[in-house]
Design an enzyme around this catalytic site. Structure first.
Site, PDB file in Angstrom:
ATOM      1  N   VAL A  75       0.905  -1.149   0.000  1.00 43.10           N
ATOM      2  CA  VAL A  75       0.000   0.000   0.000  1.00 43.10           C
ATOM      3  C   VAL A  75       0.945   1.199   0.000  1.00 43.10           C
ATOM      4  O   VAL A  75       1.576   1.504   1.004  1.00 43.10           O
ATOM      5  CB  VAL A  75      -0.943  -0.006   1.219  1.00 43.10           C
ATOM      6  N   PRO A  76       1.087   1.847  -1.170  1.00 47.62           N
ATOM      7  CA  PRO A  76       2.249   2.684  -1.475  1.00 47.62           C
ATOM      8  C   PRO A  76       2.277   4.093  -0.861  1.00 47.62           C
ATOM      9  O   PRO A  76       2.130   5.097  -1.559  1.00 47.62           O
ATOM     10  CB  PRO A  76       2.209   2.758  -2.996  1.00 47.62           C
ATOM     11  N   CYS A  77       2.564   4.180   0.432  1.00 40.74           N
ATOM     12  CA  CYS A  77       2.679   5.491   1.053  1.00 40.74           C
ATOM     13  C   CYS A  77       3.900   6.250   0.534  1.00 40.74           C
ATOM     14  O   CYS A  77       3.951   7.477   0.631  1.00 40.74           O
ATOM     15  CB  CYS A  77       2.702   5.394   2.571  1.00 40.74           C
ATOM     16  N   HIS A  78       4.855   5.539  -0.061  1.00 41.18           N
ATOM     17  CA  HIS A  78       6.032   6.211  -0.623  1.00 41.18           C
ATOM     18  C   HIS A  78       5.669   7.090  -1.822  1.00 41.18           C
ATOM     19  O   HIS A  78       6.461   7.939  -2.216  1.00 41.18           O
ATOM     20  CB  HIS A  78       7.101   5.190  -1.022  1.00 41.18           C
TER      21      HIS A  78
END
Length: 162
Positions: free
Chosen positions: A105-108
């Site tokens: 889950v791409p918080c980056h």
């Protein structure tokens, strides 16, 4: 209210279910599927199920569901996510800091409004450096995101949230 005190939100239940983004389909004669499009790439559906099944707050789940809409190779900003949610960039950042599903889950893919990389894993870099920010830079570059010599993401932040 005293300085430094937070108000408790009363407009939403803590354990209220968060609806998953819905797929849009066009029905054709004879029930033939012409085209299927989605606000969330199909590859993110397992992540949406993980988020929905978690015991986290409804706000965190809303933030993480939005992350799943940001396409690989693109970034958005804390400000754009918060505007979509009617919240604050700091609240979004706090939800991202608590993301137990990263990097799937791409918080980056969320950067500061000025397009600097911002924080990562709850830490802000000193002078633009640090092991966590190096990891964020590596993840973004691995997805094809261009970053200039000053550490700013090139291009327009993604804002097509549904």
């Amino acid at each position: 209210m005293a300085v430094g005190m937070k108000r408790k939100r009363t407009d939403e239940a803590v354990d209220a279910p968060v609806p998953l983004p819905q797929k849009l389909t066009n029905a054709a004669p004879n029930h033939v599927l012409i085209k299927e499009s989605s606000a969330v790439p199909e590859a993110m559906e397992p992540q949406l199920r993980r988020i929905a099944a978690s015991d986290r707050t409804s706000f965190e789940k809303k933030v993480w569901n939005l992350l799943c809409q940001i396409p690989r190779g693109h970034v958005s900003t804390y400000g754009l996510l918060s505007a979509h949610l009617g919240s604050s960039p700091r609240a979004v950042g706090n939800a991202l800091r608590r993301n137990p599903f990263a990097p799937e889950v791409p918080c980056h893919r969320v950067v500061a409004t000025n397009k600097t990389l911002g924080g990562f894993k709850g830490k802000w870099p000193k002078d633009g450096e640090g092991i966590t920010i190096d990891e964020k830079r590596r993840l973004l570059r691995g997805e094809g995101v261009k970053i200039d010599d000053k550490g700013r993401v090139l291009g327009t932040p993604w804002a097509a949230f549904v």
